[in-house]
Scaffold this motif. Structure first.
Motif, PDB file in Angstrom:
ATOM      1  N   THR A 286       6.646   2.581  -7.165  1.00 42.11           N
ATOM      2  CA  THR A 286       6.758   1.240  -7.730  1.00 42.11           C
ATOM      3  C   THR A 286       6.263   0.219  -6.711  1.00 42.11           C
ATOM      4  O   THR A 286       6.360   0.436  -5.501  1.00 42.11           O
ATOM      5  CB  THR A 286       8.210   0.883  -8.106  1.00 42.11           C
ATOM      6  OG1 THR A 286       9.010   0.785  -6.911  1.00 42.11           O
ATOM      7  CG2 THR A 286       8.811   1.906  -9.044  1.00 42.11           C
ATOM      8  N   ILE A 287       5.748  -0.886  -7.216  1.00 43.35           N
ATOM      9  CA  ILE A 287       5.373  -2.025  -6.375  1.00 43.35           C
ATOM     10  C   ILE A 287       5.989  -3.270  -7.002  1.00 43.35           C
ATOM     11  O   ILE A 287       5.672  -3.597  -8.151  1.00 43.35           O
ATOM     12  CB  ILE A 287       3.844  -2.177  -6.272  1.00 43.35           C
ATOM     13  CG1 ILE A 287       3.228  -0.914  -5.635  1.00 43.35           C
ATOM     14  CG2 ILE A 287       3.490  -3.409  -5.446  1.00 43.35           C
ATOM     15  CD1 ILE A 287       1.706  -0.942  -5.612  1.00 43.35           C
ATOM     16  N   PRO A 288       6.892  -3.953  -6.299  1.00 45.22           N
ATOM     17  CA  PRO A 288       7.395  -3.662  -4.953  1.00 45.22           C
ATOM     18  C   PRO A 288       8.366  -2.493  -4.948  1.00 45.22           C
ATOM     19  O   PRO A 288       8.791  -2.016  -6.008  1.00 45.22           O
ATOM     20  CB  PRO A 288       8.108  -4.964  -4.576  1.00 45.22           C
ATOM     21  CG  PRO A 288       8.600  -5.496  -5.883  1.00 45.22           C
ATOM     22  CD  PRO A 288       7.523  -5.169  -6.869  1.00 45.22           C
ATOM     23  N   THR A 314       6.814   5.702  -0.157  1.00 46.96           N
ATOM     24  CA  THR A 314       6.803   4.663  -1.196  1.00 46.96           C
ATOM     25  C   THR A 314       5.983   5.103  -2.405  1.00 46.96           C
ATOM     26  O   THR A 314       6.527   5.546  -3.398  1.00 46.96           O
ATOM     27  CB  THR A 314       6.267   3.343  -0.622  1.00 46.96           C
ATOM     28  OG1 THR A 314       4.976   3.564  -0.040  1.00 46.96           O
ATOM     29  CG2 THR A 314       7.207   2.797   0.445  1.00 46.96           C
ATOM     30  N   THR A 315       4.662   4.984  -2.323  1.00 46.48           N
ATOM     31  CA  THR A 315       3.820   5.357  -3.457  1.00 46.48           C
ATOM     32  C   THR A 315       3.040   6.647  -3.192  1.00 46.48           C
ATOM     33  O   THR A 315       2.118   6.980  -3.928  1.00 46.48           O
ATOM     34  CB  THR A 315       2.820   4.230  -3.775  1.00 46.48           C
ATOM     35  OG1 THR A 315       2.025   3.973  -2.612  1.00 46.48           O
ATOM     36  CG2 THR A 315       3.550   2.964  -4.180  1.00 46.48           C
TER      37      THR A 315
END
Length: 544
Positions: A286-288, A314-315
Motif C-alpha cells: 500500500t502507498i502510504p 513495504t511494497t
C-alpha cells in the motif's frame, strides 16, 4: 458341594468376560465445551473515533475459543443485531458436518432476535484459527476472534511447552461502519485505503508481558478486510513453528508477512535487556504504508520502549514471495495430518482434474462486480446445501463454472463446481491484476505447492514442491502471478471457495465446491441437524 463351587467359579469367569467385553465396547465421548454468545452493537473507539461495533458478549474482539483436538464445541449464538447474521469458522474443517459451516451457501442466516446453536467437532486438528461474521460486511465492524486448538497431552508438539501463549489479532480497519462501507460498494465505489491497522482491536496500546528468560508462543492471525500485514518485534527473532495447523521446519525470521485470512504461530524468547520493546504491524503493498505498534514488556520493569521502530518491507513483492517459498512442513512432527487416499506422500497422488481460476473485475449495469472465470456470484434465498440435500431445483447451476478462464463478458450467477468424494484436484489461482489476492477454501486444507509469475503453464509443475509443502486453508496470489494448490476432497459437503478480500467477496468473487458421492452414510456426512434454520424454497421441508 464341589459342583456348587465349580458353578460359582464359572459364573465369576463369565462375569469377568462380560465386564471385559463391555469395557471394550463402551466408548466414552470426547469432551464437550459449551458457549453462549450474544451478538450486539456497541460503541467502540479502536482508532480514537467513536463508532458502532459488533460485540460478542460485550467484547471487541470477541471471546477466544480454546479447545483440545477432538473436542465437541457447542456455541449458542443469539443475534441481537438489526440484520441477519452468521459466523464462519476459518480453518475449522467441520468433518461430516457441513451444516455448521456458517456461510449462506450452507446455512440460513440467524434472524434478528433469534438464535442458532452451532455443533461441531474439531476432529484431528491442532493449531491457530479464527472465526468471524460471514454475512455482508459485518466483519468490518467486529464479531471476530481467535480459535486455538491444542494437542492432546499424549501427542507431543515439536517444541518445548512455552510459558504461555498469546493470541494476536492483526488487521486493517475503517472508521466507517459496515453499513456505510456496504453503501460505498453498492454505489460502485472502492473502499479506498483503510484508516489504520489494529492489534487486538487497538492502535498503539496492547501490552504482552513476559518473564525474562522465558519463551512464549504468539498465535498471529490477519482478521482484516483486504490488507496484507508484516509483523515484527524489536530486537527479537521469531521462530516459526506452525502455519494454520501444520507444524513447520523451524526457522528464525526478523519479520513475517501474514496475508488476509492467514494465521501463523511463532516462539519468541525474552532474552534481551529488561525493558519494553516495540511490536509493529504495518501494511504491505500500500502507498502510504500504514502501521501500528504494541509492546512486549519484560515483567517488573518500567523502562519504556525506545529507539527506531524495526524496519519492515513495504511494497516489495519478491521479498514476500521468497519468504513464502521458505516455509516447509515438518515431516517428523507427531500430529494429525492429511492422509489422502491412504498415503501421506501427497506428491505421489495423481490428480483427477485441474482448475484454473482467474479473478477479474467488470462493470455490470454500470457498477463494479468481481468474478471467477467470468461469473460473479449471487447468493440465492435458499442455501445451496439445503437445495442439494432436498433436491430443490432452480437454486444453483452445477458445473456452470468452466475449468479454465474463457473469453467473454462477465455474467451474474450461482455457480457450483461438482466433484466426487476423494477426488484429488489441482487448483491454479491466476491473478491478472496489479493487486495481491487471497483465497480461502472451507471444509479442507490443501498443500501450497507453487508460486510463479505471469501466466501458469503445465510445464511449471516441474517446479512444484511435492515433498514438504505446508498445508493451509488460505493462500495468497501475488500481482500478475499464480499460486498452485493440491486439494484432497475428502470431506463430503458443499464448501465455500472465496476471495478473502472481503470487498471482492461481497461483490461476487466466490463460488461453491460440491463434494459428493451417491452413498448415504453417516460415516461420510451427517443428516441435517434438527435445529437447522429453513428459508427460501426449503421452508416446510421435513428435516428427518
Amino acid at each position: 458341594m464341589g459342583e456348587v463351587m465349580i458353578l460359582k467359579l464359572l459364573a465369576g469367569v463369565l462375569a469377568m468376560i462380560c465386564l471385559s467385553t463391555n469395557m471394550v465396547l463402551v466408548k466414552a465421548e470426547d469432551p464437550y465445551r459449551y458457549f453462549t454468545w450474544t451478538v450486539t452493537y456497541g460503541t467502540i473507539k479502536p482508532l480514537g473515533v467513536p463508532q458502532q461495533g459488533i460485540l460478542i458478549n460485550g467484547k471487541f474482539p470477541g471471546p477466544r475459543i480454546e479447545a483440545v483436538t477432538n473436542d465437541n464445541i457447542i456455541i449458542n449464538v443469539i443475534n441481537k443485531l438489526d440484520q441477519p447474521f452468521l459466523i464462519t469458522w476459518n480453518g475449522i474443517k467441520n468433518r461430516k458436518t457441513p451444516w455448521q459451516d456458517g456461510v449462506l451457501g450452507t446455512n440460513c442466516p440467524i434472524l434478528p432476535n433469534t438464535n442458532f446453536t452451532y455443533k461441531m467437532q474439531v476432529k484431528d486438528q491442532i493449531g491457530t484459527f479464527t472465526y468471524f461474521p460471514s454475512t455482508v460486511l459485518h466483519k468490518a465492524s467486529g464479531g471476530f476472534g481467535g480459535f486455538n486448538i491444542y494437542s492432546r497431552p499424549h501427542i507431543p508438539v515439536p517444541y518445548d511447552p512455552p510459558a504461555a501463549d498469546w493470541t494476536v489479532l492483526i488487521g486493517d480497519w475503517y472508521t466507517a461502519g459496515h453499513k456505510a462501507l456496504e453503501q460505498t460498494l453498492d454505489a460502485g465505489k472502492p473502499l479506498g485505503l483503510p484508516n489504520g491497522i489494529l492489534i487486538n482491536g487497538k492502535q498503539n496500546g496492547p501490552k504482552f508481558v513476559g518473564e525474562p528468560g522465558k519463551t512464549y508462543l504468539l498465535r498471529i492471525s490477519n482478521v482484516g478486510l483486504s490488507t496484507s500485514i508484516n509483523f515484527r518485534i524489536q530486537n527479537h527473532k521469531m521462530r516459526l513453528v506452525e502455519i494454520e495447523g501444520t507444524h513447520v521446519v523451524q526457522e528464525y525470521y526478523d519479520s513475517l508477512d501474514i496475508h488476509v485470512g492467514q494465521s501463523v504461530a511463532v516462539l519468541i524468547t525474552c532474552n534481551q535487556a529488561p525493558k519494553d520493546y516495540y511490536i509493529v504491524a504495518s501494511s504491505r503493498f500500500t502507498i502510504p504504508v500504514l502501521k501500528t505498534t504494541a509492546r512486549l514488556r519484560y515483567a517488573n520493569t518500567k523502562i519504556k520502549a525506545s529507539g527506531a521502530l524495526p524496519i519492515g518491507p513495504t511494497t516489495h513483492v519478491h521479498w514476500s514471495l521468497k519468504q513464502a517459498r521458505s516455509f516447509r512442513w515438518d515431516l517428523t512432527a507427531s500430529a494429525a495430518r492429511p492422509n489422502p487416499q491412504g498415503t501421506y506422500h501427497y506428491g505421489n497422488i495423481k490428480t483427477v482434474r485441474t482448475l484454473v481460476l482467474e479473478n477479474s473485475e467488470a462493470l455490470i449495469n454500470g457498477k463494479v462486480r468481481y468474478a471467477i472465470n467470468g461469473i460473479s456470484y449471487v447468493n440465492p434465498e435458499t442455501p445451496l446445501k439445503l437445495a442439494d440435500w432436498f433436491n430443490i431445483s432452480g437454486v444453483f447451476e452445477l458445473d456452470s463454472t468452466p475449468d479454465m478462464p474463457t473469453p467473454g463478458p462477465v455474467k451474474m450467477g450461482t455457480p457450483v463446481i461438482g466433484t466426487l468424494l476423494h477426488d484429488y484436484v489441482e487448483i491454479i489461482f491466476q491473478n491478472s491484476e496489479d493487486t495481491i489476492q487471497s483465497w480461502h477454501l472451507d471444509g479442507t486444507d490443501f498443500w501450497v505447492v507453487g508460486f510463479g509469475p505471469k501466466k501458469w503453464e503445465p510445464d511449471y509443475r516441474k517446479f512444484y514442491n511435492l515433498v514438504d509443502a505446508t498445508t493451509r486453508y488460505t493462500v495468497q496470489v501475488y500481482p500478475y502471478s499464480w499460486s498452485a494448490i493440491l486439494v484432497p476432497l475428502d470431506n463430503k459437503g458443499m464448501w465455500n471457495l472465496r476471495s478473502a478480500d472481503w470487498a471482492r467477496r461481497y461483490l461476487g468473487q466466490e463460488l461453491y465446491v460440491r463434494v459428493w458421492n451417491d452413498e448415504k452414510s453417516l460415516y461420510t456426512e451427517s443428516d441435517p441437524p434438527p435445529n437447522a434454520i429453513l428459508c427460501g424454497k426449503a421452508v416446510g421441508v421435513q428435516l428427518s
